[in-house]
Design a protein around this motif. Structure first.
Motif, PDB file in Angstrom:
ATOM      1  N   UNK A 452       0.859  -1.187   0.000  1.00  0.00           N
ATOM      2  CA  UNK A 452       0.000   0.000   0.000  1.00  0.00           C
ATOM      3  C   UNK A 452       0.893   1.234   0.000  1.00  0.00           C
ATOM      4  N   UNK A 453       0.622   2.234  -0.854  1.00  0.00           N
ATOM      5  CA  UNK A 453       1.414   3.473  -0.814  1.00  0.00           C
ATOM      6  C   UNK A 453       1.294   4.139   0.556  1.00  0.00           C
ATOM      7  N   UNK A 463     -14.794   4.290   4.005  1.00  0.00           N
ATOM      8  CA  UNK A 463     -15.695   3.544   3.127  1.00  0.00           C
ATOM      9  C   UNK A 463     -15.580   4.001   1.672  1.00  0.00           C
ATOM     10  N   UNK A 464     -15.726   3.010   0.741  1.00  0.00           N
ATOM     11  CA  UNK A 464     -15.716   3.231  -0.711  1.00  0.00           C
ATOM     12  C   UNK A 464     -14.397   3.835  -1.187  1.00  0.00           C
ATOM     13  N   UNK A 465     -13.288   3.517  -0.474  1.00  0.00           N
ATOM     14  CA  UNK A 465     -11.982   4.080  -0.836  1.00  0.00           C
ATOM     15  C   UNK A 465     -11.009   2.948  -1.125  1.00  0.00           C
ATOM     16  N   UNK A 466     -10.298   3.079  -2.257  1.00  0.00           N
ATOM     17  CA  UNK A 466      -9.231   2.150  -2.608  1.00  0.00           C
ATOM     18  C   UNK A 466      -7.898   2.877  -2.494  1.00  0.00           C
ATOM     19  N   UNK A 496      -6.795  -1.517  15.325  1.00  0.00           N
ATOM     20  CA  UNK A 496      -6.209  -2.108  14.134  1.00  0.00           C
ATOM     21  C   UNK A 496      -5.177  -1.152  13.563  1.00  0.00           C
ATOM     22  N   UNK A 497      -4.064  -1.693  13.092  1.00  0.00           N
ATOM     23  CA  UNK A 497      -2.997  -0.874  12.503  1.00  0.00           C
ATOM     24  C   UNK A 497      -2.411  -1.633  11.324  1.00  0.00           C
ATOM     25  N   UNK A 498      -1.671  -0.894  10.481  1.00  0.00           N
ATOM     26  CA  UNK A 498      -1.093  -1.513   9.288  1.00  0.00           C
ATOM     27  C   UNK A 498       0.295  -0.950   9.051  1.00  0.00           C
ATOM     28  N   UNK A 499       1.194  -1.838   8.627  1.00  0.00           N
ATOM     29  CA  UNK A 499       2.545  -1.464   8.197  1.00  0.00           C
ATOM     30  C   UNK A 499       2.724  -2.037   6.796  1.00  0.00           C
ATOM     31  N   UNK A 500       3.083  -1.195   5.826  1.00  0.00           N
ATOM     32  CA  UNK A 500       3.148  -1.668   4.456  1.00  0.00           C
ATOM     33  C   UNK A 500       4.210  -0.921   3.674  1.00  0.00           C
ATOM     34  N   UNK A 504       6.335  -4.913  -1.570  1.00  0.00           N
ATOM     35  CA  UNK A 504       7.002  -5.783  -0.596  1.00  0.00           C
ATOM     36  C   UNK A 504       6.018  -6.474   0.338  1.00  0.00           C
ATOM     37  N   UNK A 505       4.817  -5.929   0.484  1.00  0.00           N
ATOM     38  CA  UNK A 505       3.822  -6.594   1.308  1.00  0.00           C
ATOM     39  C   UNK A 505       3.297  -5.710   2.421  1.00  0.00           C
ATOM     40  N   UNK A 506       2.337  -6.271   3.176  1.00  0.00           N
ATOM     41  CA  UNK A 506       1.666  -5.528   4.244  1.00  0.00           C
ATOM     42  C   UNK A 506       1.495  -6.432   5.459  1.00  0.00           C
ATOM     43  N   UNK A 507       1.385  -5.800   6.625  1.00  0.00           N
ATOM     44  CA  UNK A 507       1.077  -6.505   7.880  1.00  0.00           C
ATOM     45  C   UNK A 507      -0.034  -5.746   8.591  1.00  0.00           C
TER      46      UNK A 507
END
Length: 517
Positions: A452-453, A463-466, A496-500, A504-507
Protein backbone atom coordinates in the motif's frame (compact mmCIF):
# COMPACT_ATOMS: atom_id res chain seq x y z
CA UNK A 1 41.81 54.72 61.60
CA UNK A 2 42.31 51.56 63.61
CA UNK A 3 43.97 48.58 61.97
CA UNK A 4 40.87 46.41 62.40
CA UNK A 5 38.71 49.00 60.65
CA UNK A 6 40.88 49.19 57.55
CA UNK A 7 39.60 47.57 54.36
CA UNK A 8 42.96 45.97 53.71
CA UNK A 9 42.86 44.25 57.10
CA UNK A 10 39.32 42.93 56.44
CA UNK A 11 40.31 41.70 53.01
CA UNK A 12 43.38 39.99 54.41
CA UNK A 13 41.33 38.48 57.24
CA UNK A 14 38.68 37.04 54.96
CA UNK A 15 41.15 35.97 52.28
CA UNK A 16 43.46 34.28 54.75
CA UNK A 17 40.54 32.66 56.58
CA UNK A 18 39.22 31.19 53.36
CA UNK A 19 42.72 30.17 52.29
CA UNK A 20 43.36 28.59 55.69
CA UNK A 21 40.08 26.63 55.62
CA UNK A 22 40.63 25.49 52.04
CA UNK A 23 44.25 24.61 52.81
CA UNK A 24 43.12 22.67 55.88
CA UNK A 25 40.48 20.83 53.86
CA UNK A 26 42.97 20.02 51.11
CA UNK A 27 45.51 18.92 53.73
CA UNK A 28 42.90 16.65 55.32
CA UNK A 29 42.07 15.23 51.90
CA UNK A 30 45.78 14.71 51.22
CA UNK A 31 46.34 13.07 54.62
CA UNK A 32 43.26 10.87 54.12
CA UNK A 33 44.45 9.81 50.69
CA UNK A 34 47.93 9.18 52.09
CA UNK A 35 46.38 7.09 54.88
CA UNK A 36 44.44 4.92 52.44
CA UNK A 37 47.49 4.56 50.21
CA UNK A 38 49.70 3.61 53.19
CA UNK A 39 47.06 1.18 54.47
CA UNK A 40 46.93 -0.54 51.08
CA UNK A 41 50.73 -0.53 50.83
CA UNK A 42 50.98 -2.65 53.99
CA UNK A 43 48.66 -5.26 52.49
CA UNK A 44 50.44 -5.07 49.14
CA UNK A 45 53.88 -5.50 50.72
CA UNK A 46 52.86 -8.52 52.78
CA UNK A 47 50.99 -10.00 49.81
CA UNK A 48 54.21 -9.67 47.80
CA UNK A 49 56.07 -11.64 50.51
CA UNK A 50 53.31 -14.26 50.41
CA UNK A 51 53.43 -14.53 46.62
CA UNK A 52 57.24 -14.84 46.61
CA UNK A 53 57.25 -17.41 49.44
CA UNK A 54 54.31 -19.51 48.22
CA UNK A 55 56.29 -21.72 45.84
CA UNK A 56 59.22 -22.58 48.19
CA UNK A 57 56.84 -22.94 51.15
CA UNK A 58 54.67 -25.35 49.14
CA UNK A 59 57.73 -27.48 48.27
CA UNK A 60 58.79 -27.42 51.94
CA UNK A 61 55.32 -28.47 53.12
CA UNK A 62 55.17 -31.16 50.45
CA UNK A 63 58.61 -32.58 51.44
CA UNK A 64 58.13 -31.86 55.19
CA UNK A 65 61.62 -30.30 55.26
CA UNK A 66 61.88 -28.59 58.68
CA UNK A 67 65.39 -27.28 58.04
CA UNK A 68 64.38 -25.38 54.92
CA UNK A 69 61.19 -24.26 56.66
CA UNK A 70 63.18 -22.69 59.51
CA UNK A 71 65.49 -21.01 57.01
CA UNK A 72 62.50 -19.58 55.10
CA UNK A 73 60.69 -18.13 58.16
CA UNK A 74 63.97 -16.68 59.52
CA UNK A 75 64.50 -14.96 56.18
CA UNK A 76 60.98 -13.51 56.30
CA UNK A 77 61.29 -11.96 59.78
CA UNK A 78 64.37 -10.04 58.68
CA UNK A 79 61.93 -7.61 57.06
CA UNK A 80 61.00 -4.78 59.46
CA UNK A 81 57.36 -5.23 58.40
CA UNK A 82 57.12 -8.87 59.62
CA UNK A 83 56.84 -9.76 63.32
CA UNK A 84 56.44 -13.49 62.89
CA UNK A 85 56.13 -16.20 60.25
CA UNK A 86 55.04 -19.83 60.49
CA UNK A 87 54.50 -22.83 58.19
CA UNK A 88 51.73 -25.19 59.35
CA UNK A 89 50.81 -28.46 57.66
CA UNK A 90 47.28 -29.80 57.07
CA UNK A 91 47.35 -31.56 60.49
CA UNK A 92 47.93 -28.16 62.21
CA UNK A 93 51.49 -29.19 63.07
CA UNK A 94 54.02 -26.33 62.99
CA UNK A 95 56.90 -27.14 60.67
CA UNK A 96 58.72 -23.90 61.49
CA UNK A 97 57.97 -20.65 63.31
CA UNK A 98 60.02 -17.52 63.98
CA UNK A 99 59.30 -14.04 65.27
CA UNK A 100 60.67 -10.82 66.72
CA UNK A 101 59.48 -8.75 69.64
CA UNK A 102 57.71 -5.41 69.18
CA UNK A 103 59.79 -2.31 69.83
CA UNK A 104 58.19 -0.23 72.62
CA UNK A 105 57.56 3.32 71.42
CA UNK A 106 55.58 6.27 72.77
CA UNK A 107 54.16 6.99 69.34
CA UNK A 108 53.13 3.37 68.80
CA UNK A 109 49.72 4.06 70.31
CA UNK A 110 49.03 6.50 67.43
CA UNK A 111 50.13 4.07 64.73
CA UNK A 112 48.13 1.28 66.37
CA UNK A 113 45.10 3.57 66.43
CA UNK A 114 45.24 4.14 62.67
CA UNK A 115 46.60 0.85 61.36
CA UNK A 116 46.05 -1.62 64.19
CA UNK A 117 48.59 -3.38 66.39
CA UNK A 118 49.39 -6.13 63.92
CA UNK A 119 47.89 -7.85 60.87
CA UNK A 120 47.85 -11.55 60.17
CA UNK A 121 47.93 -12.92 56.62
CA UNK A 122 47.55 -16.51 55.47
CA UNK A 123 48.42 -18.23 52.19
CA UNK A 124 47.14 -21.71 51.33
CA UNK A 125 49.94 -23.97 50.07
CA UNK A 126 49.46 -26.40 47.18
CA UNK A 127 51.43 -28.07 44.42
CA UNK A 128 51.31 -26.37 40.99
CA UNK A 129 49.97 -29.41 39.14
CA UNK A 130 47.17 -30.09 41.69
CA UNK A 131 45.83 -26.83 43.14
CA UNK A 132 42.97 -28.58 44.95
CA UNK A 133 45.36 -30.61 47.16
CA UNK A 134 46.10 -28.52 50.27
CA UNK A 135 49.60 -28.90 51.79
CA UNK A 136 49.26 -26.45 54.65
CA UNK A 137 49.27 -22.74 55.41
CA UNK A 138 51.89 -20.00 55.39
CA UNK A 139 51.02 -17.47 58.12
CA UNK A 140 52.67 -14.03 58.40
CA UNK A 141 52.02 -11.47 61.15
CA UNK A 142 52.86 -7.94 59.99
CA UNK A 143 54.00 -5.03 62.20
CA UNK A 144 52.20 -1.79 61.24
CA UNK A 145 54.61 0.43 63.23
CA UNK A 146 57.14 1.28 60.42
CA UNK A 147 54.45 2.17 57.87
CA UNK A 148 52.41 4.00 60.49
CA UNK A 149 55.40 6.10 61.56
CA UNK A 150 56.06 7.09 57.94
CA UNK A 151 52.43 8.14 57.61
CA UNK A 152 52.50 10.23 60.82
CA UNK A 153 55.73 11.98 59.77
CA UNK A 154 54.30 12.91 56.36
CA UNK A 155 50.99 14.07 57.90
CA UNK A 156 52.66 16.37 60.46
CA UNK A 157 54.94 17.78 57.78
CA UNK A 158 51.96 18.44 55.47
CA UNK A 159 49.98 20.28 58.17
CA UNK A 160 52.99 22.35 59.33
CA UNK A 161 53.86 23.43 55.80
CA UNK A 162 50.22 24.36 55.20
CA UNK A 163 50.15 26.56 58.34
CA UNK A 164 53.44 28.27 57.43
CA UNK A 165 52.19 28.96 53.89
CA UNK A 166 49.02 30.52 55.30
CA UNK A 167 50.94 32.82 57.69
CA UNK A 168 53.34 33.96 54.97
CA UNK A 169 50.36 34.61 52.66
CA UNK A 170 48.68 36.72 55.36
CA UNK A 171 51.74 38.92 55.87
CA UNK A 172 52.28 39.39 52.14
CA UNK A 173 48.64 40.26 51.49
CA UNK A 174 48.49 42.68 54.43
CA UNK A 175 51.39 44.75 53.13
CA UNK A 176 50.24 44.58 49.50
CA UNK A 177 46.62 45.60 50.26
CA UNK A 178 47.74 48.49 52.44
CA UNK A 179 50.07 49.96 49.83
CA UNK A 180 47.81 49.38 46.84
CA UNK A 181 44.35 49.96 48.35
CA UNK A 182 44.12 51.40 51.85
CA UNK A 183 46.65 54.22 51.49
CA UNK A 184 45.20 55.60 48.18
CA UNK A 185 41.64 55.36 49.52
CA UNK A 186 42.53 57.24 52.72
CA UNK A 187 44.11 59.96 50.63
CA UNK A 188 41.01 60.13 48.42
CA UNK A 189 38.70 60.29 51.45
CA UNK A 190 40.64 63.23 52.96
CA UNK A 191 40.47 65.06 49.62
CA UNK A 192 36.68 64.54 49.35
CA UNK A 193 36.21 65.87 52.91
CA UNK A 194 38.18 69.00 52.04
CA UNK A 195 36.03 69.54 48.95
CA UNK A 196 32.85 69.32 51.04
CA UNK A 197 34.16 71.99 53.42
CA UNK A 198 35.03 74.24 50.44
CA UNK A 199 38.73 74.40 51.21
CA UNK A 200 39.63 72.98 47.81
CA UNK A 201 38.33 73.04 44.23
CA UNK A 202 35.59 70.54 43.54
CA UNK A 203 37.66 68.71 40.91
CA UNK A 204 39.82 66.02 42.51
CA UNK A 205 43.32 65.30 41.28
CA UNK A 206 44.13 61.67 40.45
CA UNK A 207 46.95 60.23 42.54
CA UNK A 208 50.14 59.39 40.72
CA UNK A 209 50.40 55.81 39.56
CA UNK A 210 46.63 55.32 39.68
CA UNK A 211 45.58 57.01 36.43
CA UNK A 212 44.60 53.69 34.81
CA UNK A 213 43.51 51.53 37.75
CA UNK A 214 40.35 51.40 39.89
CA UNK A 215 41.46 54.29 42.14
CA UNK A 216 41.88 56.56 39.13
CA UNK A 217 38.51 55.45 37.75
CA UNK A 218 36.89 56.16 41.13
CA UNK A 219 38.36 59.69 41.22
CA UNK A 220 37.26 60.40 37.64
CA UNK A 221 33.83 59.03 38.40
CA UNK A 222 33.49 61.34 41.42
CA UNK A 223 34.37 64.36 39.28
CA UNK A 224 31.96 63.30 36.54
CA UNK A 225 29.25 62.59 39.10
CA UNK A 226 29.14 66.21 40.26
CA UNK A 227 28.84 67.42 36.67
CA UNK A 228 26.09 64.93 35.89
CA UNK A 229 23.86 65.79 38.86
CA UNK A 230 22.50 68.99 37.35
CA UNK A 231 22.08 67.35 33.93
CA UNK A 232 20.22 64.46 35.50
CA UNK A 233 17.86 66.77 37.36
CA UNK A 234 17.00 68.56 34.16
CA UNK A 235 16.45 65.39 32.17
CA UNK A 236 14.50 63.89 35.03
CA UNK A 237 11.92 66.66 34.88
CA UNK A 238 11.56 66.19 31.12
CA UNK A 239 11.23 62.41 31.55
CA UNK A 240 8.54 62.78 34.21
CA UNK A 241 6.46 64.97 31.92
CA UNK A 242 6.83 62.48 29.06
CA UNK A 243 5.97 59.61 31.38
CA UNK A 244 2.74 61.25 32.51
CA UNK A 245 1.74 61.86 28.89
CA UNK A 246 2.65 58.31 27.93
CA UNK A 247 0.64 56.89 30.85
CA UNK A 248 -2.41 58.86 29.74
CA UNK A 249 -2.04 57.62 26.14
CA UNK A 250 -1.55 54.06 27.38
CA UNK A 251 -4.74 54.17 29.44
CA UNK A 252 -6.70 55.32 26.39
CA UNK A 253 -5.15 52.57 24.25
CA UNK A 254 -5.94 49.91 26.86
CA UNK A 255 -9.55 51.02 27.01
CA UNK A 256 -9.85 50.83 23.20
CA UNK A 257 -8.16 47.41 23.11
CA UNK A 258 -10.41 46.10 25.88
CA UNK A 259 -13.52 47.14 24.00
CA UNK A 260 -12.17 45.55 20.81
CA UNK A 261 -11.41 42.28 22.64
CA UNK A 262 -14.90 42.25 24.13
CA UNK A 263 -16.44 42.62 20.68
CA UNK A 264 -14.20 39.84 19.30
CA UNK A 265 -15.14 37.53 22.18
CA UNK A 266 -18.84 38.14 21.58
CA UNK A 267 -18.38 37.36 17.88
CA UNK A 268 -16.39 34.24 18.74
CA UNK A 269 -19.04 32.97 21.16
CA UNK A 270 -21.69 33.53 18.50
CA UNK A 271 -19.63 31.68 15.87
CA UNK A 272 -19.03 28.77 18.28
CA UNK A 273 -22.75 28.53 18.97
CA UNK A 274 -23.49 28.45 15.23
CA UNK A 275 -20.78 25.80 14.68
CA UNK A 276 -22.26 23.67 17.45
CA UNK A 277 -25.71 23.91 15.86
CA UNK A 278 -24.22 22.96 12.49
CA UNK A 279 -22.38 20.01 14.07
CA UNK A 280 -25.52 18.74 15.75
CA UNK A 281 -27.41 19.12 12.49
CA UNK A 282 -24.69 17.20 10.64
CA UNK A 283 -24.80 14.42 13.24
CA UNK A 284 -28.57 14.19 12.97
CA UNK A 285 -28.33 14.16 9.18
CA UNK A 286 -25.68 11.41 9.27
CA UNK A 287 -27.78 9.36 11.67
CA UNK A 288 -30.86 9.78 9.47
CA UNK A 289 -28.84 8.84 6.37
CA UNK A 290 -27.53 5.77 8.16
CA UNK A 291 -31.02 4.73 9.16
CA UNK A 292 -32.28 5.34 5.65
CA UNK A 293 -29.35 3.36 4.22
CA UNK A 294 -30.06 0.50 6.58
CA UNK A 295 -33.75 0.48 5.64
CA UNK A 296 -32.96 0.78 1.92
CA UNK A 297 -30.36 -2.01 2.10
CA UNK A 298 -32.87 -4.23 3.86
CA UNK A 299 -35.59 -3.46 1.32
CA UNK A 300 -33.22 -4.14 -1.61
CA UNK A 301 -31.88 -7.34 -0.07
CA UNK A 302 -35.35 -8.95 0.26
CA UNK A 303 -36.27 -8.97 -3.48
CA UNK A 304 -32.63 -9.67 -4.40
CA UNK A 305 -32.67 -12.83 -2.28
CA UNK A 306 -35.83 -13.82 -4.17
CA UNK A 307 -34.06 -13.29 -7.48
CA UNK A 308 -31.10 -15.37 -6.30
CA UNK A 309 -33.45 -18.13 -5.17
CA UNK A 310 -35.13 -18.25 -8.56
CA UNK A 311 -31.72 -18.27 -10.26
CA UNK A 312 -30.65 -21.23 -8.11
CA UNK A 313 -33.81 -23.12 -9.04
CA UNK A 314 -33.42 -22.31 -12.74
CA UNK A 315 -29.72 -23.32 -12.78
CA UNK A 316 -30.65 -26.74 -11.43
CA UNK A 317 -32.97 -27.36 -14.42
CA UNK A 318 -31.85 -28.70 -17.80
CA UNK A 319 -30.10 -25.86 -19.62
CA UNK A 320 -27.72 -25.43 -22.47
CA UNK A 321 -24.12 -24.57 -21.63
CA UNK A 322 -24.58 -20.99 -22.80
CA UNK A 323 -27.77 -20.56 -20.72
CA UNK A 324 -26.05 -22.07 -17.66
CA UNK A 325 -23.04 -19.75 -18.08
CA UNK A 326 -25.25 -16.64 -18.30
CA UNK A 327 -27.43 -17.65 -15.34
CA UNK A 328 -24.36 -18.56 -13.22
CA UNK A 329 -22.79 -15.15 -14.03
CA UNK A 330 -26.04 -13.47 -12.96
CA UNK A 331 -26.09 -15.53 -9.74
CA UNK A 332 -22.46 -14.62 -8.90
CA UNK A 333 -23.18 -10.94 -9.53
CA UNK A 334 -26.21 -11.18 -7.26
CA UNK A 335 -24.16 -12.84 -4.51
CA UNK A 336 -21.56 -10.05 -4.70
CA UNK A 337 -24.34 -7.49 -4.57
CA UNK A 338 -25.82 -9.16 -1.48
CA UNK A 339 -22.41 -9.12 0.19
CA UNK A 340 -22.02 -5.45 -0.63
CA UNK A 341 -25.46 -4.69 0.79
CA UNK A 342 -24.67 -6.70 3.91
CA UNK A 343 -21.42 -4.75 4.39
CA UNK A 344 -23.22 -1.45 3.90
CA UNK A 345 -25.93 -2.52 6.34
CA UNK A 346 -23.39 -3.65 8.96
CA UNK A 347 -21.38 -0.43 8.56
CA UNK A 348 -24.51 1.71 8.89
CA UNK A 349 -25.56 -0.20 12.00
CA UNK A 350 -22.11 0.16 13.54
CA UNK A 351 -21.99 3.91 12.86
CA UNK A 352 -25.48 4.37 14.34
CA UNK A 353 -24.62 2.21 17.38
CA UNK A 354 -27.32 -0.38 16.72
CA UNK A 355 -25.02 -3.42 16.58
CA UNK A 356 -24.83 -5.36 19.84
CA UNK A 357 -21.56 -7.18 20.47
CA UNK A 358 -22.09 -10.66 21.87
CA UNK A 359 -20.27 -12.00 24.92
CA UNK A 360 -20.34 -15.78 24.62
CA UNK A 361 -17.89 -18.57 25.30
CA UNK A 362 -15.93 -19.63 22.22
CA UNK A 363 -12.69 -21.29 21.11
CA UNK A 364 -10.57 -18.72 19.27
CA UNK A 365 -8.14 -21.37 18.04
CA UNK A 366 -10.95 -23.24 16.26
CA UNK A 367 -12.27 -20.03 14.65
CA UNK A 368 -8.85 -19.16 13.23
CA UNK A 369 -8.25 -22.70 11.99
CA UNK A 370 -11.68 -22.76 10.30
CA UNK A 371 -10.94 -19.48 8.51
CA UNK A 372 -7.54 -20.74 7.35
CA UNK A 373 -9.01 -24.03 6.08
CA UNK A 374 -11.88 -22.18 4.37
CA UNK A 375 -9.57 -19.85 2.45
CA UNK A 376 -6.69 -22.29 1.86
CA UNK A 377 -8.34 -23.46 -1.39
CA UNK A 378 -7.83 -20.01 -2.91
CA UNK A 379 -4.18 -19.92 -1.86
CA UNK A 380 -3.71 -23.43 -3.27
CA UNK A 381 -5.08 -22.30 -6.63
CA UNK A 382 -2.56 -19.39 -6.62
CA UNK A 383 0.28 -21.68 -5.38
CA UNK A 384 0.86 -19.46 -2.32
CA UNK A 385 1.61 -21.10 1.08
CA UNK A 386 -0.70 -20.02 3.94
CA UNK A 387 0.78 -20.65 7.41
CA UNK A 388 -0.81 -20.29 10.83
CA UNK A 389 1.14 -19.78 14.08
CA UNK A 390 -0.96 -19.74 17.29
CA UNK A 391 0.37 -19.04 20.79
CA UNK A 392 0.34 -22.41 22.63
CA UNK A 393 -0.44 -20.63 25.94
CA UNK A 394 -3.73 -19.25 24.55
CA UNK A 395 -6.65 -20.35 26.81
CA UNK A 396 -9.00 -22.89 25.24
CA UNK A 397 -12.12 -20.84 25.99
CA UNK A 398 -12.55 -17.06 25.85
CA UNK A 399 -15.49 -14.67 26.22
CA UNK A 400 -16.36 -12.48 23.22
CA UNK A 401 -18.17 -12.27 19.87
CA UNK A 402 -16.95 -15.18 17.71
CA UNK A 403 -19.05 -14.15 14.68
CA UNK A 404 -17.53 -10.67 14.45
CA UNK A 405 -14.01 -11.94 15.10
CA UNK A 406 -14.41 -14.53 12.33
CA UNK A 407 -15.74 -11.81 10.00
CA UNK A 408 -12.70 -9.61 10.69
CA UNK A 409 -10.21 -12.46 10.11
CA UNK A 410 -11.95 -13.55 6.89
CA UNK A 411 -11.93 -9.97 5.54
CA UNK A 412 -8.21 -9.47 6.19
CA UNK A 413 -7.21 -12.93 4.96
CA UNK A 414 -9.34 -12.45 1.84
CA UNK A 415 -7.59 -9.16 1.06
CA UNK A 416 -4.15 -10.74 1.61
CA UNK A 417 -4.99 -13.59 -0.81
CA UNK A 418 -6.52 -11.16 -3.32
CA UNK A 419 -3.46 -8.90 -3.57
CA UNK A 420 -0.69 -11.54 -3.24
CA UNK A 421 0.60 -13.33 -6.35
CA UNK A 422 3.84 -14.80 -5.03
CA UNK A 423 5.65 -15.35 -1.75
CA UNK A 424 3.59 -16.37 1.29
CA UNK A 425 0.79 -15.36 3.67
CA UNK A 426 1.23 -15.80 7.41
CA UNK A 427 -1.30 -15.53 10.24
CA UNK A 428 0.11 -15.36 13.78
CA UNK A 429 -1.67 -15.06 17.12
CA UNK A 430 -0.06 -13.94 20.39
CA UNK A 431 -1.55 -13.18 23.79
CA UNK A 432 -0.52 -10.77 26.53
CA UNK A 433 -2.03 -10.96 30.06
CA UNK A 434 -3.75 -7.77 31.26
CA UNK A 435 -4.84 -9.02 34.66
CA UNK A 436 -6.22 -12.02 36.46
CA UNK A 437 -9.13 -12.61 34.04
CA UNK A 438 -8.24 -10.49 30.99
CA UNK A 439 -5.74 -10.66 28.15
CA UNK A 440 -4.87 -8.89 24.92
CA UNK A 441 -5.14 -11.06 21.82
CA UNK A 442 -2.84 -9.83 19.04
CA UNK A 443 -3.53 -11.14 15.51
CA UNK A 444 -1.02 -10.35 12.75
CA UNK A 445 -1.76 -11.10 9.08
CA UNK A 446 1.32 -10.66 6.87
CA UNK A 447 1.50 -11.00 3.10
CA UNK A 448 4.08 -10.41 0.37
CA UNK A 449 1.64 -8.75 -2.02
CA UNK A 450 1.58 -5.45 -3.87
CA UNK A 451 1.64 -3.35 -0.68
CA UNK A 452 0.00 0.00 0.00
CA UNK A 453 1.41 3.47 -0.81
CA UNK A 454 2.40 5.41 2.30
CA UNK A 455 0.08 8.30 1.46
CA UNK A 456 -2.90 5.91 1.25
CA UNK A 457 -2.41 4.11 4.61
CA UNK A 458 -4.94 6.31 6.42
CA UNK A 459 -7.47 6.53 3.58
CA UNK A 460 -7.90 2.75 3.11
CA UNK A 461 -10.08 2.57 6.25
CA UNK A 462 -12.56 5.05 4.73
CA UNK A 463 -15.69 3.54 3.13
CA UNK A 464 -15.72 3.23 -0.71
CA UNK A 465 -11.98 4.08 -0.84
CA UNK A 466 -9.23 2.15 -2.61
CA UNK A 467 -5.47 2.72 -2.28
CA UNK A 468 -5.41 3.89 -5.94
CA UNK A 469 -7.50 3.87 -9.12
CA UNK A 470 -5.13 1.31 -10.67
CA UNK A 471 -5.99 -1.17 -7.90
CA UNK A 472 -9.71 -0.69 -8.54
CA UNK A 473 -9.21 -1.22 -12.28
CA UNK A 474 -7.13 -4.38 -11.74
CA UNK A 475 -8.84 -6.00 -8.74
CA UNK A 476 -12.26 -4.36 -8.46
CA UNK A 477 -13.92 -4.22 -5.05
CA UNK A 478 -16.18 -1.76 -3.28
CA UNK A 479 -13.74 -0.40 -0.71
CA UNK A 480 -16.05 -1.47 2.16
CA UNK A 481 -14.05 -4.36 3.66
CA UNK A 482 -11.40 -2.45 5.65
CA UNK A 483 -13.87 0.24 6.74
CA UNK A 484 -16.22 -2.45 8.09
CA UNK A 485 -13.31 -4.31 9.68
CA UNK A 486 -12.14 -1.20 11.51
CA UNK A 487 -15.65 -0.45 12.83
CA UNK A 488 -16.06 -4.07 14.01
CA UNK A 489 -12.72 -4.01 15.85
CA UNK A 490 -13.58 -0.63 17.37
CA UNK A 491 -16.98 -1.97 18.52
CA UNK A 492 -15.14 -4.78 20.34
CA UNK A 493 -12.92 -2.15 22.13
CA UNK A 494 -9.93 -3.17 20.02
CA UNK A 495 -7.54 -1.45 17.63
CA UNK A 496 -6.21 -2.11 14.13
CA UNK A 497 -3.00 -0.87 12.50
CA UNK A 498 -1.09 -1.51 9.29
CA UNK A 499 2.54 -1.46 8.20
CA UNK A 500 3.15 -1.67 4.46
CA UNK A 501 5.71 -1.03 1.74
CA UNK A 502 4.92 -0.98 -1.94
CA UNK A 503 5.80 -4.17 -3.85
CA UNK A 504 7.00 -5.78 -0.60
CA UNK A 505 3.82 -6.59 1.31
CA UNK A 506 1.67 -5.53 4.24
CA UNK A 507 1.08 -6.50 7.88
CA UNK A 508 -2.31 -5.84 9.49
CA UNK A 509 -2.28 -6.04 13.31
CA UNK A 510 -5.41 -6.41 15.43
CA UNK A 511 -5.43 -6.07 19.22
CA UNK A 512 -8.58 -7.30 21.02
CA UNK A 513 -9.11 -7.28 24.80
CA UNK A 514 -10.93 -10.50 25.78
CA UNK A 515 -12.01 -12.07 29.06
CA UNK A 516 -10.92 -15.47 30.29
CA UNK A 517 -13.49 -18.00 31.48
Amino acid sequence: MRLRDRLSYKQVKYTVSVAFILGLIFSVFQVTHDYKTQDKSIDSAIQAYLDISKAPASRIAYNLDEELAIELVNGLIESPLILSAAIIDTDNLVLAKAGTAKNPDEQRQFTDLFFGTARTYQQQLSVPYDLEEELGTLTITADTRPSGQEFLDRSVLTLVFGLVRTLLLALALQGMFYLMLTQPLLKLARHVKQVRTGSKHKTLAISGGHQKDEIGLLTSAFNEFQDDIEKQLYHRNIAENKLRQHSHDLELRIADRTQELQENNNALFKANAELEKARQAALRSARIRGEQLSYLSHEIRTPLNGILGMLELTINEELTDKQYERLDLARQSGVRLVRLLNSMLDLARLESGKVAIEHTHFNLREIIEESVVLLSQKTYEKNIPLTCDIDPTLPATLLGDPTRISQVINNLLGNAIKFTHQGEIKLSLDSKPLGQNRLDVIINITDTGIGIPKKALEAIFTPFTQASNAIYDSYGGSGMGLALTKELVKAMNGSISVISREQQGSTFSIKLPLNKT
